[in-house]
Write an enzyme that holds these catalytic residues in place. Structure first.
Site: not given
Ligand code: COA
Length: 258
Positions: A66, A112, A115, A135
């Site tokens: 999400a 999400g 999910e 989460e």
């Molecule tokens: N919500 C909002 N933005 C998200 C996102 C999320 N769940 N997951 C990734 N993004 C965005 C990042 O903020 C980033 O945006 P920016 O370039 O404008 O800063 C872009 O997507 C790329 O992500 P980034 O974190 O730079 O890539 P990465 O390769 O370093 O890491 C992940 C990849 C998936 C490990 C990391 O993005 C992450 O942990 N995301 C969240 C996962 C999460 O907790 N999901 C559950 C949400 S309830």
């Protein structure tokens, strides 16, 4: 219909929905959830669509969760409403859709995103996929059905391990634990989905819808799944598809369903 965050392609009775926010790793913001709900609803009523494949754009993510930026400052009430609206608009809709949905997991499927993949009828992953419910690392729990669907798929112990550690599973680990049905190379992911989808298109759509209702009844505590199966089985006997399917078998020819 023109969507901002999703693309839809159709070919040979198979529709592909591509979640298209690659710069945000296809994170599900409110608009994307709304558009997906609308797209699934439209496709379920489209006579020319017999199977839906759901995937993410780019090579890195199916859906990375999400959209955290949208709910970081929510109150208790807003948090509960977010989960309730999302479950109703999209996740429960997908689970109960009478058109089969195959999730093609082409990278991160987190929160999400996992999910949503779990709401689909089955899942296929590319070997670069990573799946998890992180989460609790954000101080919250899965809110789009993850605490319910993950134990159904991988068992209670593995679900607890995944949810409590916030660890991600590799595609191979997901295969071993029943979370996905197959693991392929990234190039073979959609071709394998289409191969299975094509097989589904040859079967009776009415019987497929009945099978989905009957299997889902197993997970609905308000209904008797065995009774649902008996009723759905009986209803099939009144359909033109049943007449065609059984006649075709007896006449030693392929069935031609409506
Ligand atoms: N919500 C909002 N933005 C998200 C996102 C999320 N769940 N997951 C990734 N993004 C965005 C990042 O903020 C980033 O945006 P920016 O370039 O404008 O800063 C872009 O997507 C790329 O992500 P980034 O974190 O730079 O890539 P990465 O390769 O370093 O890491 C992940 C990849 C998936 C490990 C990391 O993005 C992450 O942990 N995301 C969240 C996962 C999460 O907790 N999901 C559950 C949400 S309830």
């Amino acid at each position: 219909m023109k969507f901002e965050n999703i693309l839809i392609e159709k070919s040979e009775q198979i529709a592909t929905i591509i979640i298209n926010r690659p710069t945000k790793l296809n994170a599900l913001n409110k608009k994307t959830i709304y558009e997906l709900g609308l797209a699934f609803d439209n496709l379920q009523n489209d006579d020319d669509t017999k199977v839906i494949v759901l995937t993410g754009s780019g090579t890195k993510a199916f859906v990375a969760g999400a959209d955290i930026s949208e709910f970081a400052d929510f109150s208790v009430h807003q948090g509960a409403a977010l989960a309730a609206e999302g479950q109703e608009t999209l996740f429960d809709l997908v689970q109960n859709l009478e058109t089969p949905v195959i999730a093609a997991i082409n990278g991160f499927a987190l929160g999400g995103g996992l999910e949503l993949a779990m709401a689909a009828h089955f899942r296929i992953a590319s070997n670069n996929a990573k799946m998890g419910l992180p989460e609790v690392s954000l101080g919250v729990i899965p809110g789009y059905g993850g605490t319910q669907r993950l134990p159904q798929l991988v068992g209670k112990g593995k679900a607890f391990e995944m949810i409590l550690t916030a660890n991600m599973l590799s595609a191979e680990e997901a295969l071993k634990n029943g979370l996905v049905n197959y693991v392929t190379t990234p190039e073979d992911l959609l071709p394998l989905c289409y191969k299975l989808a094509k097989k589904i298109t040859r079967n009776s759509s009415r019987a497929i819808a009945a099978a989905i209702r009957a299997v889902n009844a197993n997970y609905d505590t308000d209904v008797d799944g065995y009774l649902t199966e008996i009723n759905e089985f009986g209803h099939c006997f009144g359909t033109a598809d049943f007449k065609e399917g059984t006649s075709a078998f007896l006449e030693k020819r392929p069935a031609d369903f409506e």
